[in-house]
Design a protein around this motif. Structure first.
Motif, PDB file in Angstrom:
ATOM      1  N   GLY A   1       0.824  -1.210   0.000  1.00  0.00           N
ATOM      2  CA  GLY A   1       0.000   0.000   0.000  1.00  0.00           C
ATOM      3  C   GLY A   1       0.856   1.258   0.000  1.00  0.00           C
ATOM      4  O   GLY A   1       0.588   2.215  -0.741  1.00  0.00           O
ATOM      5  N   VAL A   2       1.906   1.259   0.820  1.00  0.00           N
ATOM      6  CA  VAL A   2       2.799   2.419   0.873  1.00  0.00           C
ATOM      7  C   VAL A   2       3.488   2.612  -0.476  1.00  0.00           C
ATOM      8  O   VAL A   2       3.592   3.731  -0.995  1.00  0.00           O
ATOM      9  CB  VAL A   2       3.838   2.252   2.013  1.00  0.00           C
ATOM     10  CG1 VAL A   2       4.913   3.333   1.922  1.00  0.00           C
ATOM     11  CG2 VAL A   2       3.141   2.295   3.375  1.00  0.00           C
ATOM     12  N   ARG A   3       3.914   1.503  -1.080  1.00  0.00           N
ATOM     13  CA  ARG A   3       4.595   1.605  -2.387  1.00  0.00           C
ATOM     14  C   ARG A   3       3.640   2.095  -3.467  1.00  0.00           C
ATOM     15  O   ARG A   3       4.048   2.795  -4.384  1.00  0.00           O
ATOM     16  CB  ARG A   3       5.184   0.249  -2.778  1.00  0.00           C
ATOM     17  CG  ARG A   3       6.208  -0.241  -1.776  1.00  0.00           C
ATOM     18  CD  ARG A   3       6.908  -1.499  -2.240  1.00  0.00           C
ATOM     19  NE  ARG A   3       8.060  -1.188  -3.080  1.00  0.00           N
ATOM     20  CZ  ARG A   3       9.246  -0.831  -2.607  1.00  0.00           C
ATOM     21  NH1 ARG A   3       9.435  -0.745  -1.306  1.00  0.00           N
ATOM     22  NH2 ARG A   3      10.238  -0.576  -3.421  1.00  0.00           N
ATOM     23  N   ARG A   4       2.375   1.759  -3.352  1.00  0.00           N
ATOM     24  CA  ARG A   4       1.378   2.192  -4.343  1.00  0.00           C
ATOM     25  C   ARG A   4       1.223   3.728  -4.340  1.00  0.00           C
ATOM     26  O   ARG A   4       1.092   4.350  -5.376  1.00  0.00           O
ATOM     27  CB  ARG A   4       0.042   1.514  -4.032  1.00  0.00           C
ATOM     28  CG  ARG A   4      -1.197   2.195  -4.585  1.00  0.00           C
ATOM     29  CD  ARG A   4      -1.416   1.917  -6.056  1.00  0.00           C
ATOM     30  NE  ARG A   4      -2.655   2.514  -6.533  1.00  0.00           N
ATOM     31  CZ  ARG A   4      -2.777   3.177  -7.684  1.00  0.00           C
ATOM     32  NH1 ARG A   4      -1.746   3.307  -8.480  1.00  0.00           N
ATOM     33  NH2 ARG A   4      -3.936   3.676  -8.041  1.00  0.00           N
ATOM     34  N   VAL A   5       1.205   4.326  -3.145  1.00  0.00           N
ATOM     35  CA  VAL A   5       0.949   5.765  -3.088  1.00  0.00           C
ATOM     36  C   VAL A   5       2.234   6.603  -3.196  1.00  0.00           C
ATOM     37  O   VAL A   5       2.172   7.809  -3.417  1.00  0.00           O
ATOM     38  CB  VAL A   5       0.166   6.180  -1.801  1.00  0.00           C
ATOM     39  CG1 VAL A   5      -1.145   5.431  -1.720  1.00  0.00           C
ATOM     40  CG2 VAL A   5       0.992   5.961  -0.547  1.00  0.00           C
ATOM     41  N   TRP A   6       3.385   5.946  -3.039  1.00  0.00           N
ATOM     42  CA  TRP A   6       4.644   6.689  -2.937  1.00  0.00           C
ATOM     43  C   TRP A   6       4.948   7.572  -4.154  1.00  0.00           C
ATOM     44  O   TRP A   6       5.442   8.698  -4.005  1.00  0.00           O
ATOM     45  CB  TRP A   6       5.808   5.721  -2.657  1.00  0.00           C
ATOM     46  CG  TRP A   6       6.889   6.389  -1.884  1.00  0.00           C
ATOM     47  CD1 TRP A   6       8.131   6.713  -2.338  1.00  0.00           C
ATOM     48  CD2 TRP A   6       6.821   6.849  -0.529  1.00  0.00           C
ATOM     49  NE1 TRP A   6       8.847   7.331  -1.349  1.00  0.00           N
ATOM     50  CE2 TRP A   6       8.063   7.427  -0.230  1.00  0.00           C
ATOM     51  CE3 TRP A   6       5.823   6.824   0.456  1.00  0.00           C
ATOM     52  CZ2 TRP A   6       8.334   7.992   1.012  1.00  0.00           C
ATOM     53  CZ3 TRP A   6       6.098   7.374   1.689  1.00  0.00           C
ATOM     54  CH2 TRP A   6       7.333   7.956   1.959  1.00  0.00           C
ATOM     55  N   PRO A   7       4.680   7.098  -5.397  1.00  0.00           N
ATOM     56  CA  PRO A   7       4.991   7.944  -6.556  1.00  0.00           C
ATOM     57  C   PRO A   7       4.212   9.264  -6.587  1.00  0.00           C
ATOM     58  O   PRO A   7       4.527  10.143  -7.388  1.00  0.00           O
ATOM     59  CB  PRO A   7       4.599   7.060  -7.752  1.00  0.00           C
ATOM     60  CG  PRO A   7       4.623   5.666  -7.225  1.00  0.00           C
ATOM     61  CD  PRO A   7       4.217   5.761  -5.792  1.00  0.00           C
TER      62      PRO A   7
ATOM     63  N   ALA B   1       5.655   0.799  12.651  1.00  0.00           N
ATOM     64  CA  ALA B   1       4.969  -0.208  11.842  1.00  0.00           C
ATOM     65  C   ALA B   1       5.941  -1.208  11.216  1.00  0.00           C
ATOM     66  O   ALA B   1       5.524  -2.083  10.470  1.00  0.00           O
ATOM     67  CB  ALA B   1       4.159   0.478  10.734  1.00  0.00           C
ATOM     68  N   ARG B   2       7.240  -1.074  11.519  1.00  0.00           N
ATOM     69  CA  ARG B   2       8.288  -1.919  10.925  1.00  0.00           C
ATOM     70  C   ARG B   2       8.239  -1.877   9.399  1.00  0.00           C
ATOM     71  O   ARG B   2       8.355  -2.903   8.716  1.00  0.00           O
ATOM     72  CB  ARG B   2       8.173  -3.372  11.426  1.00  0.00           C
ATOM     73  CG  ARG B   2       8.404  -3.504  12.936  1.00  0.00           C
ATOM     74  CD  ARG B   2       8.568  -4.944  13.365  1.00  0.00           C
ATOM     75  NE  ARG B   2       7.449  -5.778  12.963  1.00  0.00           N
ATOM     76  CZ  ARG B   2       7.507  -6.737  12.036  1.00  0.00           C
ATOM     77  NH1 ARG B   2       8.636  -7.011  11.426  1.00  0.00           N
ATOM     78  NH2 ARG B   2       6.448  -7.441  11.752  1.00  0.00           N
ATOM     79  N   LEU B   3       8.032  -0.693   8.863  1.00  0.00           N
ATOM     80  CA  LEU B   3       8.010  -0.533   7.413  1.00  0.00           C
ATOM     81  C   LEU B   3       9.201   0.312   6.995  1.00  0.00           C
ATOM     82  O   LEU B   3       9.630   1.195   7.746  1.00  0.00           O
ATOM     83  CB  LEU B   3       6.726   0.186   6.976  1.00  0.00           C
ATOM     84  CG  LEU B   3       5.424  -0.588   7.119  1.00  0.00           C
ATOM     85  CD1 LEU B   3       4.237   0.363   7.004  1.00  0.00           C
ATOM     86  CD2 LEU B   3       5.324  -1.693   6.071  1.00  0.00           C
ATOM     87  N   GLU B   4       9.713   0.034   5.810  1.00  0.00           N
ATOM     88  CA  GLU B   4      10.809   0.856   5.304  1.00  0.00           C
ATOM     89  C   GLU B   4      10.264   1.964   4.423  1.00  0.00           C
ATOM     90  O   GLU B   4       9.329   1.750   3.664  1.00  0.00           O
ATOM     91  CB  GLU B   4      11.770  -0.006   4.482  1.00  0.00           C
ATOM     92  CG  GLU B   4      12.782  -0.730   5.343  1.00  0.00           C
ATOM     93  CD  GLU B   4      13.654  -1.641   4.505  1.00  0.00           C
ATOM     94  OE1 GLU B   4      13.925  -1.281   3.342  1.00  0.00           O
ATOM     95  OE2 GLU B   4      14.038  -2.705   5.028  1.00  0.00           O
ATOM     96  N   ARG B   5      10.888   3.131   4.539  1.00  0.00           N
ATOM     97  CA  ARG B   5      10.511   4.228   3.649  1.00  0.00           C
ATOM     98  C   ARG B   5      11.020   3.898   2.234  1.00  0.00           C
ATOM     99  O   ARG B   5      12.205   3.661   2.050  1.00  0.00           O
ATOM    100  CB  ARG B   5      11.156   5.511   4.155  1.00  0.00           C
ATOM    101  CG  ARG B   5      11.314   6.597   3.104  1.00  0.00           C
ATOM    102  CD  ARG B   5      12.195   7.716   3.619  1.00  0.00           C
ATOM    103  NE  ARG B   5      11.479   8.459   4.632  1.00  0.00           N
ATOM    104  CZ  ARG B   5      10.638   9.453   4.343  1.00  0.00           C
ATOM    105  NH1 ARG B   5      10.424   9.803   3.098  1.00  0.00           N
ATOM    106  NH2 ARG B   5      10.000  10.080   5.298  1.00  0.00           N
ATOM    107  N   PRO B   6      10.138   3.875   1.234  1.00  0.00           N
ATOM    108  CA  PRO B   6      10.610   3.590  -0.127  1.00  0.00           C
ATOM    109  C   PRO B   6      11.521   4.697  -0.642  1.00  0.00           C
ATOM    110  O   PRO B   6      11.515   5.813  -0.123  1.00  0.00           O
ATOM    111  CB  PRO B   6       9.316   3.541  -0.946  1.00  0.00           C
ATOM    112  CG  PRO B   6       8.209   3.398   0.044  1.00  0.00           C
ATOM    113  CD  PRO B   6       8.688   4.059   1.299  1.00  0.00           C
ATOM    114  N   GLU B   7      12.297   4.375  -1.674  1.00  0.00           N
ATOM    115  CA  GLU B   7      13.148   5.387  -2.317  1.00  0.00           C
ATOM    116  C   GLU B   7      12.266   6.465  -2.933  1.00  0.00           C
ATOM    117  O   GLU B   7      11.151   6.175  -3.382  1.00  0.00           O
ATOM    118  CB  GLU B   7      13.979   4.735  -3.425  1.00  0.00           C
ATOM    119  CG  GLU B   7      15.075   3.816  -2.906  1.00  0.00           C
ATOM    120  CD  GLU B   7      16.066   4.551  -2.027  1.00  0.00           C
ATOM    121  OE1 GLU B   7      16.561   5.622  -2.441  1.00  0.00           O
ATOM    122  OE2 GLU B   7      16.332   4.073  -0.897  1.00  0.00           O
TER     123      GLU B   7
END
Lengths: 162, 293
Positions: B204-210, B247-253
């Motif tokens: 989900g995070v990767r989907r909205v990141w762009p 949340a143990r999530l990594e921030r995407p590039e």
């Protein structure tokens, strides 16, 4: 009765145990050149009852003989649950709705992030127990959260602090 | 007279209904309508559209979850959040119409503009579930990013020269704090949950990141009004980092924003999803002009 007396008796469409004055929505009633000018402040931006509050105020004042009525909306300062009167808090509790705690003015600086729901001591309006937990931050109307009492096991609504 | 039962008041005795239709044309009765001398009216009109469209379009997206959320409480929560945003949009679009001075009210602006005239950021319009483009976790990722960014923006707008925008921002800030907490708590619960929920939250995070970069790219109108959205970035990054850590999530590039000849949502250039969203949102109003109920 003065226009203020009349306006102060108009009840909230969604919480009819409270008057608009109890709720702190009714901000000001003045007479200017024979016209009654009533100022209200909405609880939430999307509160669907604002229109109805205005209509109720106009209708009630007309019925009391005040023909020329203007209802004005004041957005600033924003409504806060701290404006609910002591009388209003008592009426809420009697109706089985836990009143909000007092929060004081919004602190300056960044808006704090809460990664866990802030633990508030909210008394169960039925048995008075403080062992209550939040089931959902969002309830049947914008201003209410849903809670449950661990002692009497009853669910109840709570006017959430804003 | 008041009513013992709220529903009695719906059987109305005058022309004002609180359901859709008449009476919605006056979201700002009696509020001081003058445009401050320090603000350029066409710029203020454009900026009110930007702010109003962000809120309106995300409200429409969140309302799509109604009856489809994973649990009943979330149906209620997402509808409540959508309602707050709709209320903000109504005030801002009404203000836009007044400043424009061409007789357009909030309904004309919401229902009778075409895609190229909408000024919302892409993040508000993309599909993040329930139908396509993601799931509940994706929706929470979007809500977290959107509300964190809006909080940074509205915090600065509290002292904006236009009193209506400043008042909407001061009020909306308190509502957005609830929205952001709600999203952040779900992101932590899902990210720090089971392997399945963690993976879906990560997706989900990767989907909205762009769509993040566009939020911090100020439009010329914003710069002229003294609101530089590039300055929000550090504050938003700080909030997202705190949530991702829990949340143990990594921030995407970082991903550069997709733009067409340098233009994006603030210029009326939208993603494919926008046309479908508007078709659904505007269809009844356009099919039955002037209909009320």
């Amino acid at each position: 009765m003065t226009p203020l007396d009349v306006a102060s008796r108009v009840r909230d469409p969604e919480l009819p145990v409270l008057t608009l004055a109890d709720l702190g929505v009714l901000r000001d009633v003045v007479v200017r050149d024979g016209r009654v000018v009533v100022t209200i402040t909405p609880t939430y931006s999307g509160c669907p009852a604002v229109q109805e509050m205005g209509a109720d105020l106009r209708r009630t004042l007309r019925a009391a003989g005040y023909e020329d009525v203007e209802v004005r909306l004041s957005l600033s300062p924003a409504w806060t649950t701290d404006w609910i009167s002591d009388d209003g808090r008592r009426k809420l509790a009697e109706a089985g709705i836990a009143p909000p705690s007092r929060i004081g003015p919004l602190a300056a600086g960044p808006v704090p992030l809460n990664l866990v729901p802030p633990s508030r001591r909210v008394a169960c309006p039925r048995c008075g127990s403080l062992r209550t937990t939040e089931l959902s931050r969002f309830g049947s109307t914008a201003c209410k959260a849903l809670r449950r009492c661990a002692d009497c096991a009853e669910p109840f609504e709570h006017i959430k602090e804003i | 007279m008041s009513f013992d039962n709220a529903y009695e008041s719906l059987i109305d005795h005058e022309d004002t209904h609180w359901a859709f239709g008449t009476g919605f044309s006056e979201a700002l009765p009696g509020v001081d309508r003058e445009v401050p001398s320090t603000v350029d009216a066409p710029d203020l009109f454009a900026y009110c559209l930007m702010l109003g469209d962000d809120a309106l379009v995300l409200s429409q997206r969140l309302a799509e979850w109604c009856s489809r959320a994973p649990e009943l409480e979330e149906d209620v929560a997402l509808a409540n959040i959508a309602l707050d945003l709709l209320g903000q949009a109504r005030l801002l679009l009404t203000r836009a119409g007044e400043v424009e001075g061409a007789g357009r009210d909030e309904d004309a602006l919401a229902y009778l503009r075409d895609e190229r005239e909408f000024r919302n950021v892409h993040l508000a319009e993309i599909e993040c579930g329930p139908l396509a483009g993601g799931d509940f976790a994706t929706t929470m990722a979007r809500l977290l990013v959107f509300s964190s960014w809006k909080i940074a923006q509205y915090s600065r707008l509290r002292t904006f020269d236009d009193p209506v925008v400043a008042a909407v921002a001061a009020k909306g800030l308190k509502e957005l704090a609830y929205h952001r907490d709600h999203a952040a708590q779900w992101v932590v619960r899902l990210g720090d949950g089971t392997p399945e929920s963690h993976e879906r939250m990560r997706a989900g995070v990767r989907r909205v990141w762009p769509y993040l970069d566009e939020l911090f790219t100020a439009h010329a109108v914003e710069l002229r009004l003294g609101v530089d959205s590039a300055a929000f970035r550090a504050e938003v990054d700080g909030v997202l980092d705190a949530v991702f850590a829990a949340a143990r999530l990594e921030r995407p590039e970082p991903v550069p924003a997709a733009r067409v000849n340098g233009r994006a949502g603030r210029d009326g250039v939208h993603t494919e999803a926008m046309g479908y969203l508007l078709a659904e949102m505007q269809h009844v109003h356009r099919s039955l002009p002037g209909a009320t109920w």
